[in-house]
Design an enzyme around this catalytic site. Structure first.
Site, PDB file in Angstrom:
ATOM      1  N   ASP A  48       0.837  -1.203   0.000  1.00 19.05           N
ATOM      2  CA  ASP A  48       0.000   0.000   0.000  1.00 19.05           C
ATOM      3  C   ASP A  48       0.871   1.251   0.000  1.00 19.05           C
ATOM      4  O   ASP A  48       0.566   2.238  -0.660  1.00 19.05           O
ATOM      5  CB  ASP A  48      -0.896   0.036   1.243  1.00 19.05           C
ATOM      6  CG  ASP A  48      -1.965  -1.039   1.186  1.00 19.05           C
ATOM      7  OD1 ASP A  48      -1.974  -1.793   0.194  1.00 19.05           O
ATOM      8  OD2 ASP A  48      -2.775  -1.121   2.126  1.00 19.05           O
ATOM      9  N   ASP A  95       0.795   4.227  -2.597  1.00 20.76           N
ATOM     10  CA  ASP A  95       0.555   5.609  -2.167  1.00 20.76           C
ATOM     11  C   ASP A  95       1.621   6.550  -2.704  1.00 20.76           C
ATOM     12  O   ASP A  95       1.344   7.696  -3.047  1.00 20.76           O
ATOM     13  CB  ASP A  95       0.561   5.708  -0.635  1.00 20.76           C
ATOM     14  CG  ASP A  95      -0.684   5.076  -0.043  1.00 20.76           C
ATOM     15  OD1 ASP A  95      -1.620   4.804  -0.813  1.00 20.76           O
ATOM     16  OD2 ASP A  95      -0.694   4.843   1.179  1.00 20.76           O
ATOM     17  N   LYS A 106     -26.242 -15.086 -10.692  1.00 20.84           N
ATOM     18  CA  LYS A 106     -27.076 -13.894 -10.827  1.00 20.84           C
ATOM     19  C   LYS A 106     -26.742 -12.970  -9.662  1.00 20.84           C
ATOM     20  O   LYS A 106     -27.078 -13.242  -8.513  1.00 20.84           O
ATOM     21  CB  LYS A 106     -28.558 -14.255 -10.811  1.00 20.84           C
ATOM     22  CG  LYS A 106     -29.444 -13.061 -11.119  1.00 20.84           C
ATOM     23  CD  LYS A 106     -30.858 -13.493 -11.442  1.00 20.84           C
ATOM     24  CE  LYS A 106     -31.713 -12.374 -11.990  1.00 20.84           C
ATOM     25  NZ  LYS A 106     -31.742 -11.156 -11.222  1.00 20.84           N
ATOM     26  N   ARG A 159     -29.572   0.981 -15.615  1.00 21.98           N
ATOM     27  CA  ARG A 159     -30.463   0.317 -16.562  1.00 21.98           C
ATOM     28  C   ARG A 159     -31.773   1.098 -16.703  1.00 21.98           C
ATOM     29  O   ARG A 159     -32.319   1.223 -17.791  1.00 21.98           O
ATOM     30  CB  ARG A 159     -30.748  -1.099 -16.066  1.00 21.98           C
ATOM     31  CG  ARG A 159     -31.792  -1.814 -16.861  1.00 21.98           C
ATOM     32  CD  ARG A 159     -31.964  -3.255 -16.386  1.00 21.98           C
ATOM     33  NE  ARG A 159     -32.996  -3.915 -17.163  1.00 21.98           N
ATOM     34  CZ  ARG A 159     -34.291  -3.870 -16.877  1.00 21.98           C
ATOM     35  NH1 ARG A 159     -34.718  -3.199 -15.829  1.00 21.98           N
ATOM     36  NH2 ARG A 159     -35.177  -4.496 -17.631  1.00 21.98           N
ATOM     37  N   LYS A 173     -33.785 -19.058 -10.215  1.00 22.30           N
ATOM     38  CA  LYS A 173     -33.697 -18.380  -8.913  1.00 22.30           C
ATOM     39  C   LYS A 173     -33.583 -19.366  -7.748  1.00 22.30           C
ATOM     40  O   LYS A 173     -34.221 -20.412  -7.740  1.00 22.30           O
ATOM     41  CB  LYS A 173     -34.951 -17.511  -8.707  1.00 22.30           C
ATOM     42  CG  LYS A 173     -35.119 -16.416  -9.749  1.00 22.30           C
ATOM     43  CD  LYS A 173     -34.189 -15.245  -9.503  1.00 22.30           C
ATOM     44  CE  LYS A 173     -34.649 -14.415  -8.329  1.00 22.30           C
ATOM     45  NZ  LYS A 173     -35.433 -13.247  -8.663  1.00 22.30           N
ATOM     46  N   CYS A 176     -27.772   4.322  29.369  1.00 21.29           N
ATOM     47  CA  CYS A 176     -26.845   3.313  28.875  1.00 21.29           C
ATOM     48  C   CYS A 176     -26.973   2.046  29.722  1.00 21.29           C
ATOM     49  O   CYS A 176     -26.931   2.128  30.951  1.00 21.29           O
ATOM     50  CB  CYS A 176     -25.420   3.857  28.949  1.00 21.29           C
ATOM     51  SG  CYS A 176     -24.169   2.601  28.637  1.00 21.29           S
ATOM     52  N   CYS A 196     -23.554   1.659  31.967  1.00 23.43           N
ATOM     53  CA  CYS A 196     -23.158   2.559  33.054  1.00 23.43           C
ATOM     54  C   CYS A 196     -24.307   3.399  33.600  1.00 23.43           C
ATOM     55  O   CYS A 196     -24.111   4.194  34.519  1.00 23.43           O
ATOM     56  CB  CYS A 196     -22.037   3.480  32.583  1.00 23.43           C
ATOM     57  SG  CYS A 196     -22.615   4.722  31.418  1.00 23.43           S
ATOM     58  N   CYS A 231     -17.733   5.614  30.144  1.00 22.78           N
ATOM     59  CA  CYS A 231     -18.510   4.373  30.181  1.00 22.78           C
ATOM     60  C   CYS A 231     -17.565   3.186  29.948  1.00 22.78           C
ATOM     61  O   CYS A 231     -16.788   3.197  29.001  1.00 22.78           O
ATOM     62  CB  CYS A 231     -19.582   4.427  29.100  1.00 22.78           C
ATOM     63  SG  CYS A 231     -20.449   2.878  28.882  1.00 22.78           S
TER      64      CYS A 231
HETATM   65  S1  IVH Z   1     -28.010 -11.172 -18.327  1.00 20.62           S
HETATM   66  C1  IVH Z   1     -30.417  -9.876 -21.880  1.00 20.62           C
HETATM   67  N1  IVH Z   1     -26.500 -12.058 -16.332  1.00 20.62           N
HETATM   68  O1  IVH Z   1     -30.671  -9.546 -13.527  1.00 20.62           O
HETATM   69  C2  IVH Z   1     -29.753 -10.480 -20.682  1.00 20.62           C
HETATM   70  N2  IVH Z   1     -28.200 -10.488 -15.831  1.00 20.62           N
HETATM   71  O2  IVH Z   1     -33.492 -10.005 -13.845  1.00 20.62           O
HETATM   72  C3  IVH Z   1     -29.932  -9.632 -19.513  1.00 20.62           C
HETATM   73  N3  IVH Z   1     -28.317  -9.841 -13.479  1.00 20.62           N
HETATM   74  O3  IVH Z   1     -31.302  -6.626 -15.359  1.00 20.62           O
HETATM   75  C4  IVH Z   1     -29.192  -9.876 -18.329  1.00 20.62           C
HETATM   76  N4  IVH Z   1     -26.633 -11.074 -12.786  1.00 20.62           N
HETATM   77  O4  IVH Z   1     -29.256  -6.644 -13.828  1.00 20.62           O
HETATM   78  C5  IVH Z   1     -27.528 -11.255 -16.682  1.00 20.62           C
HETATM   79  N5  IVH Z   1     -25.085 -12.885 -14.692  1.00 20.62           N
HETATM   80  C6  IVH Z   1     -26.107 -12.096 -15.046  1.00 20.62           C
HETATM   81  C7  IVH Z   1     -26.780 -11.287 -14.121  1.00 20.62           C
HETATM   82  C8  IVH Z   1     -27.839 -10.504 -14.554  1.00 20.62           C
HETATM   83  C9  IVH Z   1     -27.554 -10.211 -12.436  1.00 20.62           C
HETATM   84  C10 IVH Z   1     -29.442  -8.900 -13.401  1.00 20.62           C
HETATM   85  C11 IVH Z   1     -29.440  -7.860 -14.479  1.00 20.62           C
HETATM   86  C12 IVH Z   1     -30.784  -7.890 -15.124  1.00 20.62           C
HETATM   87  C13 IVH Z   1     -31.572  -8.639 -14.113  1.00 20.62           C
HETATM   88  C14 IVH Z   1     -32.732  -9.335 -14.785  1.00 20.62           C
END
Ligand code: IVH
Length: 675
Positions: free
Chosen positions: A34, A38, A116, A137, A318, A412, A415, A433
């Protein structure tokens, strides 16, 4: 005049700093310390201050954040940023891929899969390899421009790396905060009486939508790329043909991508990858809420196209939410170093994502009031990654009869002194304290204070609980036999412990002492300034609020805080005990430097304007090598004001204070007068 040498040096420094940023923030594999970093940074900042012609918005020095914006400008994405369709289970994934297979007429498809990320979606634009713009976005067509804030994101390259750089590149990705950084950030917010964030995503989104880039700069934001918008190459025949090539290409250009991303050879393999990541989820550095699978071939992607909201070639699988209900048994109050009372939920222990949860944070008084959490309630808790679990909401149907609204303590719990509201926080008003004392001694010895390497946190806690350490001054009367009474304290550790204290007594710079006192609003930077202007604790303690405010960087809030600290009788006692113990750092320099017999030893210099042959930082270093002190803010303590070319208001101020003003030649003479 800007010589080509200076311009070359600046370009080299910028390249080096960006290289080391990439090693540190993207590859997680730093090559230099670091301090070395710096030094490069300071040299570049010095050159830029001296030669305004060097100005470049993409200089690494600009990452600290520029001027606040008035508002956000809408930005229309050249190519729409689509959303994703979600699959909540593997059946939906197979149904989705059935349709894909039917459309393209092939079964042997590969899928690029990545985590995701749970953050804020953003587009970052590079022209000729230089960062030019970033926008959220938004609704997918129109977002908000956040260029100034994104420039502060340390893992985002401001200049793309490598030889094959596209003429135009729109990178899409997610701005996130790691779980570890989030915990630190929220702790800091809590102690400062500022808003705490519900989760890393809110913290990331809130930070990017700040009008002041300096706030964004203070937040540990990261950008993780997952795709592209428009890409234009200089070489006519060059193009990426698959998602895998895009991701490897982005990585080569210096962007961070999720290391877990990989190519799956079949849809079954995507299913396995989904299961695997779900199991690893809790241990991941970032919050992820699923897996995104994309048909790998770009020509297939084109053949599949888009629906009105999402691509037909990608899907988000998901994970189930990491939330569970349990009973809130009690609310316990913890007291921190600055006296902030933090409420902690004591829960009926419940398994959640692989661990048994029995405590969760309730953040602060307002959070409890807003949600009306009551002891006995059934509450929904959430655990995400390594983040401390938190209580999200209450199930009113299950509220037991007779449950009463929680009354936040007005004293507190440690104390019994009055506790008062201060912003979002409630603070204990007693400076002595015991809870604060332990945290304070820990701070005193920590890196942010005297940096006593060898004095462990756990031991400080132990000694404080036993009453051996009641104040930082007790460290200086501690001896080895006392330490050795503890069974687990070995001879070597005790020696290191005592040696670390002795080192501080002999050589600690004054600014470390100031910083170590943990005075509110006085961090390292302010401590250095104060140490440059005042000789010792006694002189600093005598300074009036008005005098303090004459220093750069010291405003009314800091001056008031210092004044209050030194008014306190406990502080007087502490100062006296430091003196008696022989722990008495002086005036911005170490004791050994003060003892140096060079005529400049102990003399205080300030530089203003540009110097003919060196940067101000180089000049400061020369002074410090001779035992002198170089400060940045003018005060009566300054012995010499070295005025270079275009020396501004500081000279007028110096004249008013009756200080000795010298030119560069005289400065060189002083440097070369021997003892
Ligand atoms: S691909 C056209 N890849 O999820 C393809 N999206 O629910 C569009 N997101 O708006 C997205 N991780 O912000 C993609 N590995 C990933 C992602 C991802 C998070 C988010 C993204 C998108 C949202 C859609």
């Amino acid at each position: 005049m800007l010589s080509s040498d200076v311009a070359r040096r600046a370009a080299l420094l910028r390249e080096k700093l960006e290289y080391h940023n990439h090693r540190y923030y993207v590859l997680d594999d730093p090559e230099i310390s670091d301090a070395e970093y710096d030094e490069l940074f300071r040299e570049l900042a010095g050159l830029e201050a001296e030669y305004p012609e060097l100005d470049d918005p993409n200089s690494p020095t600009r990452r600290v954040g520029g001027k606040p914006a008035e508002g956000f400008t809408p930005y229309e994405h050249a190519e729409r940023m689509y959303s994703l369709d979600n699959a909540m289970d593997l059946d939906s994934w197979f149904a989705f891929t059935d349709r894909v297979i039917k459309t393209v007429g092939r079964e042997d498809l590969a899928y690029w899969t990545d985590p995701k990320m749970d953050g804020l979606a953003l587009e970052v634009i590079y022209e000729q390899g230089r960062f030019v713009r970033a926008a959220t976005r938004g609704d997918g067509r129109i977002g908000e421009e956040v260029t100034g804030n994104m420039r502060t994101v340390m893992n985002l390259p401001l200049t793309l790396r490598g030889d094959a750089v596209p003429e135009l590149l729109e990178v899409r990705g997610e701005v996130v905060i790691s779980n570890a950084d989030f915990a630190v950030l929220n702790g800091r917010q809590r102690e400062a009486g500022e808003k705490v964030f519900a989760n890393p995503r809110n913290a990331a989104a809130g930070s990017i939508r700040q009008l002041d880039p300096k706030v964004a700069a203070s937040r540990p934001l990261r950008f993780m790329a997952y795709g592209v918008g428009r890409v234009q190459w200089a070489q006519p025949l060059f193009a990426w043909t698959s998602q895998q090539e895009i991701m490897e290409g982005l990585k080569g250009l210096g962007l961070a991508v999720a290391p877990e991303a990989k190519l799956c050879g079949s849809r079954e393999e995507v299913g396995e990858y989904f299961q695997e990541l779900m199991e690893r989820r809790a241990g991941m550095p970032f919050e992820i809420d699923g897996v995104v699978a994309k048909v790998n071939s770009l020509s297939m992607q084109r053949a599949l196209g888009f629906t009105s909201r999402a691509p037909r070639w990608a899907m988000a699988l998901k994970f189930p939410a990491l939330q569970v209900k349990t009973v809130l048994r009690n609310i316990r109050i913890q007291v921190g170093r600055t006296g902030v009372l933090t409420p902690v939920a004591e829960l009926e222990p419940v398994p959640l994502a692989g661990v048994v949860v029995s405590n969760a944070t309730l953040h602060n008084k307002g959070y409890i009031e807003d949600h009306d959490f009551r002891v006995g309630d059934t509450v929904l808790i959430q655990r995400a990654g390594d983040v401390i679990p938190q209580v999200l909401s209450v199930d009113l149907d299950k509220r037991p009869e007779g449950a009463v609204p929680y009354e936040f303590p007005t004293t507190c719990p440690v104390c019994d002194s009055p506790a008062v509201e201060d912003g979002e926080a409630v603070r204990c008003t007693n400076d002595t304290c015991p809870a604060k004392t332990v945290q304070r001694i820990i701070h005193f010895v920590s890196k942010g204070g005297l940096d006593m390497d060898g004095v462990g946190r756990k031991w400080v806690e132990r000694l404080a609980v036993d009453g051996v350490l009641e104040s930082p001054a007790d460290l200086f009367t501690l001896d080895k036999p006392t330490l050795l009474k503890y069974e687990r304290m070995g001879d070597k550790s005790a020696e290191n412990f005592i040696a670390a204290i002795a080192r501080a007594r002999e050589g600690a710079p004054f600014w470390r002492l100031i910083a170590g006192l943990g005075i509110r609003h006085v961090g390292e930077q302010t401590a250095r300034i104060l140490a440059g202007a005042y000789r010792d604790l006694e002189a600093l303690g005598r300074a009036t609020r008005e005098e303090l405010q004459e220093l750069d960087d010291v405003g009314p809030v800091v001056a008031e805080s210092l004044h209050a600290f030194f008014q306190n009788a406990e502080t007087h006692a502490l100062v006296e005990r430091f003196r008696e113990a022989g722990f008495w750092p002086e005036g911005g320099q170490t004791a050994s430097e003060a003892a140096s017999d060079h005529p400049l030893a102990g003399k205080v210099f300030i530089f203003t304007g540009s110097l003919p042959d060196m940067t101000r930082d180089q000049a400061r270093a020369l002074v410090e090598e001779r035992g002198g002190v170089a400060v940045k803010s003018i005060s009566k303590k300054v012995d010499y004001v070295v005025a270079g070319e275009k020396a501004g208001s500081k000279v007028a101020k110096a004249e008013k204070l009756g200080l000795e003003i010298i030119d560069f030649d005289r400065f060189m003479e002083l440097l070369h007068t021997s003892a």
